[in-house]
Write an enzyme that holds these catalytic residues in place. Structure first.
Site, PDB file in Angstrom:
ATOM      1  N   ASP A   1     -23.585   9.562 -49.223  1.00  0.00           N
ATOM      2  CA  ASP A   1     -23.789  10.319 -50.067  1.00  0.00           C
ATOM      3  C   ASP A   1     -24.319  11.880 -49.359  1.00  0.00           C
ATOM      4  OD1 ASP A   1     -22.543   9.339 -52.229  1.00  0.00           O
ATOM      5  OD2 ASP A   1     -24.637   8.310 -52.811  1.00  0.00           O
TER       6      ASP A   1
ATOM      7  N   LYS B   1     -27.141  13.333 -58.445  1.00  0.00           N
ATOM      8  CA  LYS B   1     -26.021  13.860 -59.093  1.00  0.00           C
ATOM      9  C   LYS B   1     -25.291  13.003 -59.745  1.00  0.00           C
ATOM     10  CE  LYS B   1     -24.737   9.291 -56.339  1.00  0.00           C
ATOM     11  NZ  LYS B   1     -24.675   8.651 -56.749  1.00  0.00           N
TER      12      LYS B   1
HETATM   13  O1  C5P Z   1     -24.040   5.714 -46.764  1.00  0.00           O
HETATM   14  P1  C5P Z   1     -25.085   4.418 -47.469  1.00  0.00           P
HETATM   15  O2  C5P Z   1     -26.249   3.800 -46.311  1.00  0.00           O
HETATM   16  O3  C5P Z   1     -25.780   5.812 -48.617  1.00  0.00           O
HETATM   17  O4  C5P Z   1     -24.533   3.273 -48.258  1.00  0.00           O
HETATM   18  C1  C5P Z   1     -25.660   2.056 -48.895  1.00  0.00           C
HETATM   19  C2  C5P Z   1     -25.110   0.836 -49.765  1.00  0.00           C
HETATM   20  O5  C5P Z   1     -23.732   1.210 -49.717  1.00  0.00           O
HETATM   21  C3  C5P Z   1     -24.409   0.408 -47.781  1.00  0.00           C
HETATM   22  O6  C5P Z   1     -25.639   0.106 -46.702  1.00  0.00           O
HETATM   23  C4  C5P Z   1     -23.281  -0.681 -48.278  1.00  0.00           C
HETATM   24  O7  C5P Z   1     -23.709  -1.479 -48.806  1.00  0.00           O
HETATM   25  C5  C5P Z   1     -22.869   0.373 -49.686  1.00  0.00           C
HETATM   26  N1  C5P Z   1     -21.848   1.009 -49.242  1.00  0.00           N
HETATM   27  C6  C5P Z   1     -20.255   0.826 -49.374  1.00  0.00           C
HETATM   28  N2  C5P Z   1     -18.906   1.713 -49.256  1.00  0.00           N
HETATM   29  C7  C5P Z   1     -19.577   2.500 -49.156  1.00  0.00           C
HETATM   30  C8  C5P Z   1     -20.963   3.550 -49.562  1.00  0.00           C
HETATM   31  C9  C5P Z   1     -21.892   2.791 -49.486  1.00  0.00           C
HETATM   32  O8  C5P Z   1     -20.298  -0.347 -48.939  1.00  0.00           O
HETATM   33  N3  C5P Z   1     -18.614   3.835 -49.029  1.00  0.00           N
END
Ligand code: C5P
Length: 299
Positions: free
Chosen positions: A135, A10
């Site tokens: 995501d 994406k």
């Molecule tokens: O959810 P995911 O593990 O993909 O997120 C990776 C990192 O991105 C999280 O640990 C966080 O630091 C940051 N993040 C965030 N807020 C979101 C999505 C991601 O702070 N809505």
């Protein structure tokens, strides 16, 4: 019982980060577009544990890989016993902001649900997806969408007709950007956050009804501020793209990939060449047609 599936990536046409929440994640709104660059997963119900192999030696194949976590959470939710062997053929670069790992997790959930005769409904699958990563819910479907909340609230949008027939150039340099670092870095750039809400829906509407030339200026990514500050090359690549034929260009997610949307394939190819001449060969410089429907099933 086995199944092969493609797992697409994406880009974010808009990524407006708002406040940090009590759980450490940020509230956000995004306009996300599926992109037809694919990993491939071959999944077989076999053995008595979760086994992952990968064509790329640098990719972890233990429980830190989202494929394994997806298989674990599927087994925990359904209570199915028996093992699963997954072979992952990677083409999507890692730490590129293209959502490859999240896409692999979604593909694993969907494949396992199919192999087991659909024990889980949409809502439960969505819940599992949201637990796996911000995501992952977007990748449970293959259309452009607005994502809100932490990323798990997915709203379908009308087809983005302004992108029809355009060509997308993705340029990823030889380094990656860790997503948690990029979000933490935002603290130093408060002005890049909290742009008025509603922009993702507005941009989707304009790309459905208007032209890219008019809507392109509204592309925005809060994470450019910390990432461009630390990696100026990425900003230079974006500027070069805009000065050499791109109608829009932006950092993909938390980077390190920069995307450029060009009026046609020839412009995207010559821009790719111009970027190589100016900045040297990058680890990924790939042109793909937009937007197009692309099935995730393997023929
Ligand atoms: O959810 P995911 O593990 O993909 O997120 C990776 C990192 O991105 C999280 O640990 C966080 O630091 C940051 N993040 C965030 N807020 C979101 C999505 C991601 O702070 N809505």
């Amino acid at each position: 019982m086995k199944l092969s599936r493609k797992s697409h990536c994406k880009i974010n046409l808009l990524l407006n980060v708002a406040d940090q929440r009590d759980d450490g994640f940020h509230e956000l709104e995004m306009l996300m577009l599926p992109v037809p660059i694919f990993d491939r997963l071959d999944i077989e119900l076999a053995g008595d544990s979760i086994e992952l192999t990968c064509n790329q030696p640098g990719i972890p194949t233990d429980s830190s890989n989202l494929v394994c976590q997806a298989a674990e959470s599927f087994a925990a939710k359904t209570g199915v016993t028996g093992g699963v062997c997954v072979h992952l053929e990677k083409s999507i670069p890692t730490e590129g902001g293209l959502g490859g790992g999240s896409s692999n997790a979604a593909a694993t959930l969907l494949a396992l649900n199919k192999l087991h005769d659909q024990p889980l409904g949409q809502a439960t699958l969505h819940e599992l997806a949201a637990e796996l990563g911000s995501d992952v819910p977007f990748f449970m479907q293959s259309e452009a969408a607005v994502a809100k909340g932490r990323g798990e609230i997915i709203e379908p949008v009308a087809p983005l007709d302004a992108l029809d027939g355009k060509s997308l150039l993705l340029v990823r340099p030889g380094f990656g950007v860790p997503t948690p670092w990029a979000y933490q870095g935002l603290a130093k750039f408060p002005q890049a956050k909290n742009r008025p809400l509603g922009q993702a829906n507005e941009l989707a509407k304009n790309l459905a009804n208007g032209s890219l030339a008019e809507a392109g200026d509204a592309f925005y990514n809060s994470l450019e501020a910390p990432v461009f500050d630390k990696f100026p090359l990425l900003k230079l690549i974006k500027q070069h793209a805009l000065a050499n034929g791109a109608e829009a260009a932006l950092l993909c997610g938390s980077g390190s990939t920069v995307f450029a949307i060009c009026p046609d394939a020839a412009t995207a190819q010559s821009l790719s060449q111009a970027i190589e001449t100016e900045f040297g060969k990058q680890s990924l410089a790939q042109t793909v047609p937009l937007p197009g429907y692309f099935p995730d099933t393997v023929a």
